[in-house]
Enzyme design. Sequence first.
Site, short mmCIF file in Angstrom:
data_model
loop_
_atom_site.label_atom_id
_atom_site.label_comp_id
_atom_site.label_asym_id
_atom_site.label_seq_id
_atom_site.Cartn_x
_atom_site.Cartn_y
_atom_site.Cartn_z
N ASP A 298 0.85 -1.20 0.00
CA ASP A 298 0.00 0.00 0.00
C ASP A 298 0.89 1.24 0.00
OD1 ASP A 298 -2.60 1.06 0.07
OD2 ASP A 298 -2.46 1.45 2.22
N GLU B 69 2.87 4.81 -4.06
CA GLU B 69 2.88 5.70 -5.25
C GLU B 69 4.22 6.41 -5.45
OE1 GLU B 69 0.39 5.55 -2.98
OE2 GLU B 69 -0.81 4.32 -4.33
N ASP C 293 -9.04 4.04 -2.53
CA ASP C 293 -9.90 4.51 -1.45
C ASP C 293 -11.12 5.25 -1.97
OD1 ASP C 293 -8.00 3.36 0.08
OD2 ASP C 293 -7.03 5.23 0.65
#
Length: 851
Positions: free
Chosen positions: A424, A427, A557
Amino acid sequence: MAFSIALLLLFAAAVLGHIPRPAASCPGYRATNVQQDDSYLVADLVLIGSCNLHSKDVKNLRLLVEYQTDTRLHVLIEDADRTVYQVQEHVLPRPKSQNATANGAALKFSFTENPFTFNVTRASGGEVLFDTSDSPLNFETQYVRLRTSLPQNPNLYGLGEHSDDFRLATTGYTRTFWNAESPFIPNRANLYGSHPVYFDHRGDAGTHGVFLLNANGMDILIDKTESGQQYLEYNTIGGVLDFYFLAGPQPASVAKQYAEVAGLPAMMPYWSLGFHQCKYGWQTIDYVAEVVANYSAAGIPLETVWGDIDYMDSKRDFSTDPSRYPTDKARRLIDSLHDNDQHYIQILDPGIRQLDNYGVYKRGAEQGAFLRASDGSYYRGLQWPGEVVWPDWFAPNTQAWWNGEIQSFYDPSTGIDVDGLWTDMNEASNMCPDTNCLTSTSSIEALGWTPQKAPPQLRARQSDAAGHKLGLPDRDLFSPTYKIASHRGPLSAFTLYTNITNADGTHQYDTHNLYGSMMAAATRAALITRRPSKRPFVLTRSTFAGTGRHAAHWFGDNASTWDHYRAAIRQMLGFAAVHAMPMVGSDVCGFNGNAEELMCARWAMMGAFQPFFRNHADVSAPDQEFYRWEIVTEVAKKAIDVRYRLLDYLYTAIWRASEEGRAAVSPLWFHYPGDAATWGVQTQWFLGEGLLVSPVVDDNSQAVSYYLPKDVWYDFWTGERVVSTGEMKSVDGVGWGDIPVHIKGGTILLMRAKSANTTTELRKQNFVITIAPGVDGTAKGALYLDDGESLDVRDQKSQITFSWNGKALEASGTFGYATDAVVERVVVLGDGGSRTHEGPWGLHEGFVFYL
Ligand SMILES: *[C@@H]1O[C@H](CO)[C@@H](O)[C@H](O)[C@H]1NC(C)=O
Ligand SMILES: *[C@@H]1O[C@H](CO)[C@@H](O)[C@H](O)[C@H]1NC(C)=O
Ligand SMILES: *[C@@H]1O[C@H](CO)[C@@H](O)[C@H](O)[C@H]1NC(C)=O
Ligand SMILES: *[C@@H]1O[C@H](CO)[C@@H](O)[C@H](O)[C@H]1NC(C)=O
Ligand SMILES: *[C@@H]1O[C@H](CO)[C@@H](O)[C@H](O)[C@H]1NC(C)=O
Ligand SMILES: CC(=O)N[C@H]1CO[C@H](CO)[C@@H](O)[C@@H]1O
């Protein structure tokens, strides 16, 4: 009046920095020294006159055109010195040219010499697919622009990750590529991943794909000129123009051809197709045990439980909270899950807390695994644990360090025996909102961090970049003049400074969009080191073209809204049909905000027909496990029941994606390319080759209108035969646990006769074969079987093809996987209802059934 408004708009757009200057002011390049043979062409491209729009012109370029296969044309425009950054081979291995010949190829490349422009046409029929003749090429040190004209109202798909319409807008539309944490997945914004590939569907004239293999930040503009000419324009802040043109002409062939370039997706373990439950905010391991018990008490099969960052000690990777998630207690829960054939997965974030008594950090530092700032200290940022350093996935020992941490923390005999991992925040997402917060001591203190003293090591020696495709020197890596339209603001905002040098001499400026994909790849490799014979499972938030080779993906999300319920369908279509990432799905019932019972019920059923099926919510959201509502409990049972009976059908589709690049989920137009009514459909999808899913999509509604292309169909639930002339069907009174599903005529569907509480039990169930004859009375189907978990199944697999000619059902193929499951019944659907024939028949070579 009109004039001044136009000026004002022009001014506003110019301030925003997204109005391309008139292309005519740039003279472009001249092609010289053209050499060619049957299968390739090379030329030098020499700058005609200066342009310097946003940075400095690169004066000498080189063109390479390769007819790699009959259906794949490779066009590379690179700097003659090969200094400009190109995505590293080990990150995205390039397909080899098969040296097809220009004469035999489906695509034809033509060019003008002065100025250099080119077009790509279909060899047969001459359809122009790509045409840059309207504006010369710009190739600068920090700005590369290329524009192609397109026909009016093109049907373009892909260019993910985004939450916009599946068929992309054609005017005033910008797709920005800059991987970013994107709460609430805003429309018209760059999201977590970058996939610079689009499919252009032209109905009966065929479908083709265009992949620009470039990882740099970019804006792709889709718009019309003042004179009404439709175009698509690439504006990148670096890299080369490395194009793969994919000829199709069938939509499904483009998907396959793209997978051959980006890489075939990884095969998934059978169990990972089961139902998953996750939640950020499960405060203790006891609470997790309660969730598991409550699922069981409710009679809802739960295959896999997930651990979000709650399990960690002070939110640090490879740690458990000693009071809330003590390792011994966690081990007992995981043992009991495993005893019940259930699974467990944990999250990992890239940010590593920088503390001298934290072994994970210390060992990483010893291995030189972290990114460095210009003064040689570790580059710091902010993630959940506080001040962190960041793995440099390009450093030579990072993989070994990561393997070691995963092997020791997840050691089944002493640690947390996970079955898969979840990467997670990759990025990479830096909670440090601006570019100063870590250089200003006061704001570090304000945020409650302890500033760390820089370790004494010197920065990794930057390799001599020349000729190594590592990136041009002397660029402004921090704020280039051309600003891409990232919704997070400047390039370095909320992520890593783009001027950081990676261990191999490249810069985050060029490699930013690869960070998440590389973390996923490293995690997959570590899992293979940990259990060399087991198929790994990795779920990743951030992706790049080709990430399907390593991992599954969820859509980030989103919110618990009907809007996001609908968005999940088009996102799934983008990833599974265009981006060669079949194992995808949304957070079922939504991540942020309050999930309402009826919406959650609909989503539970819809999610059961997506490849990856996980319920997950934020810490701030109320609990939304299916058992928390009566209606959702009932719907979830039914949803999992049907999903599991179909699980081998889904597994076969996932296998065909990993084996042949066939899309496991596809839009209607893949199957009815000539039917214009299908081109914009984004609320229905094909699961595998033969099931059309058409859920209710309106808020709180029990009505749905869906499109049935001209064909024979069978209602999946009742077997009723429906002949459509290509009509919209409207149904009312669709119960909260109902979902319209149709079997396409011509399909043979292999299902388990009964569902089960776990996928392990499911694998012992017998099969039912449903034959749904097509217009011509025939049908075919496929079944893939293996042990569901080996990385290399060798010949222990069955690849069975079934065919029905109206009288006999025959199976052919290989039967290497031994199973006790037999075919219990054969159901033949038809005009006058269905006819059931009781077996059993053994599922082996020579299987045949006569009516
Ligand atoms: C294609 O041609 C190149 C250059 O001659 C050669 O190196 C390569 O091996 C050939 N590939 C195949 C598949 O024949
Ligand atoms: C493609 O480009 C070539 C070279 O400029 C030109 O002769 C040809 O007409 C173009 N094809 C089309 C269909 O525009
Ligand atoms: C589990 O169910 C019990 C009994 O209904 C309830 O009291 C408890 O709050 C539930 N716990 C969780 C974590 O769902
Ligand atoms: C990157 O640029 C920033 C802002 O100019 C500067 O403070 C920092 O030292 C630079 N970092 C590197 C690694 O060059
Ligand atoms: C699953 O377990 C429940 C009890 O939790 C039981 O009632 C049900 O029959 C089981 N289902 C199957 C298909 O084994
Ligand atoms: C795709 C989509 O519906 N995105 C929405 C997500 O939620 C935010 C905030 O509620 C909206 O602004 C987006 O449009």
